[in-house]
Write a protein that holds these residues in place. Sequence first.
Motif, short mmCIF file in Angstrom:
data_model
loop_
_atom_site.label_atom_id
_atom_site.label_comp_id
_atom_site.label_asym_id
_atom_site.label_seq_id
_atom_site.Cartn_x
_atom_site.Cartn_y
_atom_site.Cartn_z
N GLY A 103 -5.17 53.98 49.83
CA GLY A 103 -4.88 52.62 49.36
C GLY A 103 -3.45 52.31 49.03
O GLY A 103 -3.18 51.40 48.24
N ILE A 104 -2.48 53.03 49.63
CA ILE A 104 -1.08 52.74 49.37
C ILE A 104 -0.60 51.69 50.38
O ILE A 104 -0.46 51.95 51.57
N ILE A 105 -0.36 50.48 49.88
CA ILE A 105 0.04 49.35 50.71
C ILE A 105 1.55 49.13 50.53
O ILE A 105 2.04 49.08 49.40
N THR A 106 2.26 49.01 51.64
CA THR A 106 3.72 48.87 51.59
C THR A 106 4.16 47.59 52.30
O THR A 106 3.37 46.92 52.96
N ASP A 107 5.45 47.30 52.17
CA ASP A 107 6.04 46.27 53.01
C ASP A 107 6.22 46.83 54.42
O ASP A 107 5.74 47.92 54.73
N HIS A 108 6.91 46.11 55.28
CA HIS A 108 6.95 46.50 56.70
C HIS A 108 8.31 47.07 57.11
O HIS A 108 8.72 46.96 58.26
N GLN A 109 9.03 47.72 56.17
CA GLN A 109 10.31 48.33 56.49
C GLN A 109 10.09 49.77 56.92
O GLN A 109 9.90 50.65 56.09
N HIS A 110 10.11 50.01 58.21
CA HIS A 110 9.90 51.36 58.70
C HIS A 110 11.05 52.28 58.26
O HIS A 110 12.21 51.91 58.34
N GLY A 111 10.69 53.47 57.78
CA GLY A 111 11.68 54.46 57.37
C GLY A 111 12.13 54.33 55.94
O GLY A 111 12.65 55.29 55.36
N ARG A 112 11.92 53.20 55.32
CA ARG A 112 12.33 53.00 53.92
C ARG A 112 11.41 51.99 53.24
O ARG A 112 11.85 51.12 52.47
N GLU A 117 1.59 47.68 46.50
CA GLU A 117 0.29 47.70 45.82
C GLU A 117 -0.39 49.03 46.09
O GLU A 117 -0.22 49.63 47.15
N VAL A 118 -1.16 49.51 45.10
CA VAL A 118 -2.01 50.68 45.30
C VAL A 118 -3.45 50.28 44.98
O VAL A 118 -3.74 49.77 43.90
N ARG A 119 -4.34 50.49 45.94
CA ARG A 119 -5.76 50.20 45.76
C ARG A 119 -6.50 51.52 45.73
O ARG A 119 -6.93 52.04 46.77
N PRO A 120 -6.69 52.11 44.54
CA PRO A 120 -7.14 53.51 44.46
C PRO A 120 -8.66 53.69 44.46
O PRO A 120 -9.16 54.69 43.96
N PHE A 121 -9.40 52.74 45.04
CA PHE A 121 -10.85 52.79 44.94
C PHE A 121 -11.41 54.08 45.56
O PHE A 121 -12.30 54.72 44.99
N GLY A 136 -1.53 63.00 51.27
CA GLY A 136 -0.25 63.16 51.95
C GLY A 136 0.76 62.18 51.38
O GLY A 136 0.55 60.96 51.40
N GLY A 137 1.86 62.71 50.85
CA GLY A 137 2.88 61.84 50.26
C GLY A 137 3.75 61.19 51.31
O GLY A 137 3.54 61.37 52.53
N PHE A 138 4.69 60.34 50.85
CA PHE A 138 5.76 59.85 51.71
C PHE A 138 5.31 58.75 52.67
O PHE A 138 6.10 58.23 53.44
N GLN A 139 4.03 58.32 52.60
CA GLN A 139 3.51 57.41 53.62
C GLN A 139 2.55 56.39 53.03
O GLN A 139 1.97 56.59 51.97
N GLY A 140 2.42 55.29 53.74
CA GLY A 140 1.46 54.26 53.39
C GLY A 140 1.12 53.45 54.62
O GLY A 140 1.36 53.89 55.75
N VAL A 141 0.58 52.28 54.40
CA VAL A 141 0.26 51.39 55.50
C VAL A 141 0.76 49.99 55.14
O VAL A 141 0.61 49.55 54.01
N ALA A 161 3.33 56.32 41.84
CA ALA A 161 2.53 55.12 42.10
C ALA A 161 1.04 55.39 41.88
O ALA A 161 0.32 54.57 41.29
N LEU A 162 0.55 56.55 42.32
CA LEU A 162 -0.85 56.89 42.11
C LEU A 162 -1.15 57.13 40.63
O LEU A 162 -2.20 56.71 40.13
N ALA A 163 -0.23 57.80 39.94
CA ALA A 163 -0.43 58.03 38.51
C ALA A 163 -0.56 56.71 37.76
O ALA A 163 -1.41 56.56 36.88
N ALA A 164 0.28 55.73 38.12
CA ALA A 164 0.20 54.43 37.48
C ALA A 164 -1.11 53.73 37.81
O ALA A 164 -1.73 53.07 36.95
N ALA A 165 -1.57 53.87 39.06
CA ALA A 165 -2.77 53.16 39.49
C ALA A 165 -4.04 53.71 38.85
O ALA A 165 -5.00 52.95 38.62
N ILE A 166 -4.09 55.02 38.56
CA ILE A 166 -5.31 55.61 38.00
C ILE A 166 -5.12 56.02 36.54
O ILE A 166 -5.97 56.72 35.98
#
Length: 406
Positions: A103-112, A117-121, A136-141, A161-166
Amino acid sequence: MTSPAPVVMKFGGSSVADLERIRHCARRVVDRAAEQPVVVVVSAMGQTTNELLAMARALIDPPPARELDMLLSTGERGSMTLLALAITALGRQAISLTGSQCGIITDHQHGRARIVEVRPFRVLDELAAGNIVIIGGFQGVSYKRDVTTLGRGGSDTTAVALAAAIDADCEIYSDVDGVYSADPREVEDAERLGSLSYGEMQALARAGAKVLHSQAVQLAEERGIAIYARHSRPDVTGETIIRKNPPTRPGVRAVASDASIVAIHLSLSAGSSGHVPEVIRKLAPLGLRHLRIGPHGASGFLSQAQRTDSSEALARLGAFARSLGRDLAGIECVERFALVSCVGSGLEENPEVMTRAYESLHALEIGVREVYTDSHSLAFLVAREQRARAVRALHATFIPRRPKPC
């Protein structure tokens, strides 16, 4: 009875560099999972990211950003799956999830990319089912449903980000037992710092300290998450806590350096000052440090330690320079410098810090090309071959040597 709060444990690339180290991490995670629910975030194994990047560049340089993100994200997918298998071999339930699956949602800047938003359902469901969750760290969608990466050090950001979400504690494990007043491999008298403010840790990360990533610390400050930096070996018990307003003294607390600096100078032709607003808009997203804009051009620094970020930034900078045409007088990229930074609090308000720093460098005939300062750092641009001497000189000047116990 109230259920224990979950914990997020992040292991860096050196901690999962081979199968034996992965087994060590698995045993540590399983022991912790006996006490509370555990989410684990992992980086790619050892030098995997660099190896994947080198292969991509051997085919096309620079690689298309979207395809590079698809490729680099496989490094973390490999280490997360192997760790899940190692935990399963120890008799515990574990499941591995990619950034998009958790559930890691990012903007659309590839590489950075930036996490929006994090949707940790799925994470919460798996914890409720009794699973240890390996991510797996370092990545989202992105919102366009493309795989994105967060830039080097992005696994730290994933963990925060995950620690904050849960609503969990965040523990960062690496091959050092916390944050030191200098690199212990270069400065014999370097001391582990018991606590740091968010601002001090961000300044250290930007200055070249590699324990934590600056974006992760910024996110921790925004969400009020304390970070515990610890050694991945369980027999090493030291730690550094990064949190809001810890009890610290003003002044210089650490010295850090970056030997991979590219100094960039962009000069505009006479009468082209009307392009300055365009220069600001184009250069700001490139991540140049200490960016200076004037009527006749701009200057700043890129760190080549951030390989994926700096290569793209240099390519975009070249494209922008070409677009200026006759209005560009010249562009220069010089790689022979290093930045050496004193980091602490209240440095701008204390001119004595600047004076003492200059005196210590001058005594060793270390030439200072430029100086940059803000509330948490005082940075000196020096020749790359003088970097290590400058670090030791500044550390000896500001951080008193403590007598070793008998």
